[in-house]
Design a protein around this motif. Structure first.
Motif, PDB file in Angstrom:
ATOM      1  N   PHE A 197       8.543  28.854  -7.533  1.00 46.24           N
ATOM      2  CA  PHE A 197       8.477  28.970  -8.989  1.00 46.24           C
ATOM      3  C   PHE A 197       8.935  27.648  -9.559  1.00 46.24           C
ATOM      4  O   PHE A 197       9.947  27.082  -9.125  1.00 46.24           O
ATOM      5  CB  PHE A 197       9.374  30.123  -9.469  1.00 46.24           C
ATOM      6  CG  PHE A 197       9.394  30.312 -10.953  1.00 46.24           C
ATOM      7  CD1 PHE A 197       8.279  30.803 -11.617  1.00 46.24           C
ATOM      8  CD2 PHE A 197      10.538  30.016 -11.695  1.00 46.24           C
ATOM      9  CE1 PHE A 197       8.299  30.994 -12.996  1.00 46.24           C
ATOM     10  CE2 PHE A 197      10.565  30.209 -13.061  1.00 46.24           C
ATOM     11  CZ  PHE A 197       9.443  30.694 -13.708  1.00 46.24           C
ATOM     12  N   ALA A 198       8.206  27.118 -10.550  1.00 45.55           N
ATOM     13  CA  ALA A 198       8.473  25.774 -11.067  1.00 45.55           C
ATOM     14  C   ALA A 198       9.729  25.752 -11.928  1.00 45.55           C
ATOM     15  O   ALA A 198       9.808  26.436 -12.958  1.00 45.55           O
ATOM     16  CB  ALA A 198       7.285  25.271 -11.867  1.00 45.55           C
ATOM     17  N   VAL A 199      10.697  24.945 -11.520  1.00 45.22           N
ATOM     18  CA  VAL A 199      11.959  24.808 -12.244  1.00 45.22           C
ATOM     19  C   VAL A 199      12.315  23.330 -12.342  1.00 45.22           C
ATOM     20  O   VAL A 199      12.331  22.613 -11.334  1.00 45.22           O
ATOM     21  CB  VAL A 199      13.108  25.560 -11.543  1.00 45.22           C
ATOM     22  CG1 VAL A 199      14.385  25.466 -12.380  1.00 45.22           C
ATOM     23  CG2 VAL A 199      12.738  27.015 -11.287  1.00 45.22           C
ATOM     24  N   PHE A 200      12.607  22.888 -13.560  1.00 47.19           N
ATOM     25  CA  PHE A 200      13.053  21.525 -13.815  1.00 47.19           C
ATOM     26  C   PHE A 200      14.452  21.593 -14.401  1.00 47.19           C
ATOM     27  O   PHE A 200      14.705  22.382 -15.318  1.00 47.19           O
ATOM     28  CB  PHE A 200      12.112  20.831 -14.791  1.00 47.19           C
ATOM     29  CG  PHE A 200      10.743  20.528 -14.234  1.00 47.19           C
ATOM     30  CD1 PHE A 200      10.323  19.207 -14.085  1.00 47.19           C
ATOM     31  CD2 PHE A 200       9.876  21.537 -13.865  1.00 47.19           C
ATOM     32  CE1 PHE A 200       9.056  18.916 -13.577  1.00 47.19           C
ATOM     33  CE2 PHE A 200       8.619  21.252 -13.351  1.00 47.19           C
ATOM     34  CZ  PHE A 200       8.208  19.942 -13.199  1.00 47.19           C
ATOM     35  N   SER A 201      15.368  20.760 -13.899  1.00 52.76           N
ATOM     36  CA  SER A 201      16.745  20.781 -14.400  1.00 52.76           C
ATOM     37  C   SER A 201      17.357  19.400 -14.256  1.00 52.76           C
ATOM     38  O   SER A 201      16.719  18.477 -13.743  1.00 52.76           O
ATOM     39  CB  SER A 201      17.584  21.806 -13.624  1.00 52.76           C
ATOM     40  OG  SER A 201      17.951  21.299 -12.352  1.00 52.76           O
ATOM     41  N   VAL A 202      18.620  19.275 -14.682  1.00 46.26           N
ATOM     42  CA  VAL A 202      19.299  17.984 -14.562  1.00 46.26           C
ATOM     43  C   VAL A 202      20.184  17.912 -13.321  1.00 46.26           C
ATOM     44  O   VAL A 202      20.858  16.909 -13.106  1.00 46.26           O
ATOM     45  CB  VAL A 202      20.140  17.657 -15.815  1.00 46.26           C
ATOM     46  CG1 VAL A 202      19.285  17.678 -17.060  1.00 46.26           C
ATOM     47  CG2 VAL A 202      21.308  18.613 -15.964  1.00 46.26           C
ATOM     48  N   GLY A 203      20.202  18.955 -12.523  1.00 42.27           N
ATOM     49  CA  GLY A 203      21.022  18.947 -11.326  1.00 42.27           C
ATOM     50  C   GLY A 203      21.539  20.331 -10.998  1.00 42.27           C
ATOM     51  O   GLY A 203      21.017  21.340 -11.484  1.00 42.27           O
ATOM     52  N   PHE A 204      22.600  20.360 -10.197  1.00 42.72           N
ATOM     53  CA  PHE A 204      23.112  21.621  -9.663  1.00 42.72           C
ATOM     54  C   PHE A 204      24.629  21.682  -9.772  1.00 42.72           C
ATOM     55  O   PHE A 204      25.320  20.656  -9.713  1.00 42.72           O
ATOM     56  CB  PHE A 204      22.705  21.775  -8.194  1.00 42.72           C
ATOM     57  CG  PHE A 204      21.216  21.713  -7.991  1.00 42.72           C
ATOM     58  CD1 PHE A 204      20.452  22.862  -8.015  1.00 42.72           C
ATOM     59  CD2 PHE A 204      20.585  20.495  -7.803  1.00 42.72           C
ATOM     60  CE1 PHE A 204      19.079  22.798  -7.852  1.00 42.72           C
ATOM     61  CE2 PHE A 204      19.208  20.416  -7.636  1.00 42.72           C
ATOM     62  CZ  PHE A 204      18.462  21.575  -7.665  1.00 42.72           C
ATOM     63  N   ASN A 205      25.131  22.888  -9.917  1.00 40.02           N
ATOM     64  CA  ASN A 205      26.571  23.125  -9.930  1.00 40.02           C
ATOM     65  C   ASN A 205      26.795  24.574  -9.534  1.00 40.02           C
ATOM     66  O   ASN A 205      26.119  25.461 -10.057  1.00 40.02           O
ATOM     67  CB  ASN A 205      27.154  22.837 -11.320  1.00 40.02           C
ATOM     68  CG  ASN A 205      28.662  22.728 -11.301  1.00 40.02           C
ATOM     69  OD1 ASN A 205      29.357  23.654 -10.884  1.00 40.02           O
ATOM     70  ND2 ASN A 205      29.195  21.603 -11.745  1.00 40.02           N
ATOM     71  N   PRO A 206      27.743  24.854  -8.645  1.00 36.87           N
ATOM     72  CA  PRO A 206      27.957  26.242  -8.223  1.00 36.87           C
ATOM     73  C   PRO A 206      28.644  27.116  -9.267  1.00 36.87           C
ATOM     74  O   PRO A 206      28.609  28.350  -9.156  1.00 36.87           O
ATOM     75  CB  PRO A 206      28.826  26.112  -6.970  1.00 36.87           C
ATOM     76  CG  PRO A 206      29.525  24.800  -7.118  1.00 36.87           C
ATOM     77  CD  PRO A 206      28.565  23.908  -7.848  1.00 36.87           C
ATOM     78  N   ALA A 207      29.262  26.509 -10.263  1.00 30.71           N
ATOM     79  CA  ALA A 207      30.018  27.301 -11.251  1.00 30.71           C
ATOM     80  C   ALA A 207      29.074  28.115 -12.129  1.00 30.71           C
ATOM     81  O   ALA A 207      28.067  27.617 -12.620  1.00 30.71           O
ATOM     82  CB  ALA A 207      30.863  26.382 -12.117  1.00 30.71           C
ATOM     83  N   GLY A 208      29.411  29.374 -12.347  1.00 27.99           N
ATOM     84  CA  GLY A 208      28.598  30.242 -13.188  1.00 27.99           C
ATOM     85  C   GLY A 208      28.959  30.097 -14.660  1.00 27.99           C
ATOM     86  O   GLY A 208      30.044  29.641 -15.018  1.00 27.99           O
ATOM     87  N   PRO A 209      28.053  30.507 -15.559  1.00 26.33           N
ATOM     88  CA  PRO A 209      28.258  30.370 -17.000  1.00 26.33           C
ATOM     89  C   PRO A 209      28.944  31.591 -17.605  1.00 26.33           C
ATOM     90  O   PRO A 209      29.094  32.625 -16.955  1.00 26.33           O
ATOM     91  CB  PRO A 209      26.832  30.272 -17.522  1.00 26.33           C
ATOM     92  CG  PRO A 209      26.070  31.189 -16.608  1.00 26.33           C
ATOM     93  CD  PRO A 209      26.697  31.030 -15.250  1.00 26.33           C
ATOM     94  N   THR A 210      29.333  31.447 -18.865  1.00 27.18           N
ATOM     95  CA  THR A 210      29.763  32.606 -19.640  1.00 27.18           C
ATOM     96  C   THR A 210      28.550  33.222 -20.333  1.00 27.18           C
ATOM     97  O   THR A 210      27.468  32.650 -20.331  1.00 27.18           O
ATOM     98  CB  THR A 210      30.808  32.202 -20.696  1.00 27.18           C
ATOM     99  OG1 THR A 210      30.211  31.228 -21.578  1.00 27.18           O
ATOM    100  CG2 THR A 210      32.039  31.604 -20.046  1.00 27.18           C
TER     101      THR A 210
END
Length: 231
Positions: A129-142
């Motif tokens: 599935f096509a996904v574009f982002s600025v990078g990765f981080n293991p921390a989850g969001p609120t």
């Protein structure tokens, strides 16, 4: 004056026919014929270089580190839409991961462009599935902070309106204004033909650039009579 609602459900999208046409072109070609406008900052890149997407923008504005409105957008977006998320380029927290992106795929979205970090890199690579982002981080969001859906946003340094044409590939993401997109398809076809002819000429040994001497002269790099130095 009445304020616009935080969530706008109905808006005009670039047509499915136009999306199909645009999907045949590289983002670079569309950027060129659009006057080199609309390309997102290089920080917004595909998770894998083979990922491609094309579709109308379904815009989401969030506060950095919070993905409440992305959950709402996943529930509201139509098949073929591209979620375009203004996450302010934040890389301290992942806004999406396998679960949300799997839901996007299941709902038939064309892809996701998020100006922020995501997580679950290996799972996303396997998701197809096509996904574009600025990078990765293991921390989850609120999931606490209100935002807006289908308002104009800024993603990757580019203004994106809901319904605009979004095309992404290995080079990055280009945004084409909805009203201008139809006129660019013929220009894109001509550009592709011109470049194909030029590649054939180079293969025959013709590496000259006829426009170069005049451009160098106009820029003040060379003077009258020096054009012959650049055959």
């Amino acid at each position: 004056m009445d304020q616009l609602p935080a969530i706008i459900r109905d808006f005009e999208r670039v047509s499915a026919d136009l999306v199909e046409q645009a999907a045949a072109f590289q983002a670079a070609i569309l950027s060129d014929v659009a006057g080199r406008r609309g390309t997102m900052h290089g920080r917004v890149a595909p998770v894998h270089e083979r990922m491609q997407l094309a579709g109308p923008a379904f815009t989401v504005e969030v506060r950095p580190g919070d993905n409440l409105m992305i959950h709402a957008a996943v529930a509201l977006a139509r098949p073929g839409d591209v979620l375009v998320i203004d996450g302010r380029g934040d890389q301290t927290v992942a806004l999406m991961g396998t679960l949300m992106l799997s839901a996007c795929k299941q709902r038939g979205l064309a892809g996701v462009v998020v100006d922020a970090a995501i997580r679950d890199r290996l799972d996303v690579l396997a998701l197809d599935f096509a996904v574009f982002s600025v990078g990765f981080n293991p921390a989850g969001p609120t999931k606490l902070v209100p935002g807006r859906i289908n308002h104009p946003i800024s993603a990757g340094g580019v203004v994106v309106h809901p319904g605009d044409l979004i095309v992404g590939d290995a080079d990055g993401v280009v945004v084409i204004e909805r009203a201008k997109a139809p006129a660019l398809m013929a220009l894109a076809r001509s550009k592709v033909a011109e470049e194909a002819a030029r590649i054939q000429a180079i293969a025959r040994g013709d590496t000259s650039a006829p426009w170069l001497p005049a451009a160098l002269k106009a820029a003040g790099v060379i003077q009258q009579g020096q054009e012959g130095q650049f055959p």
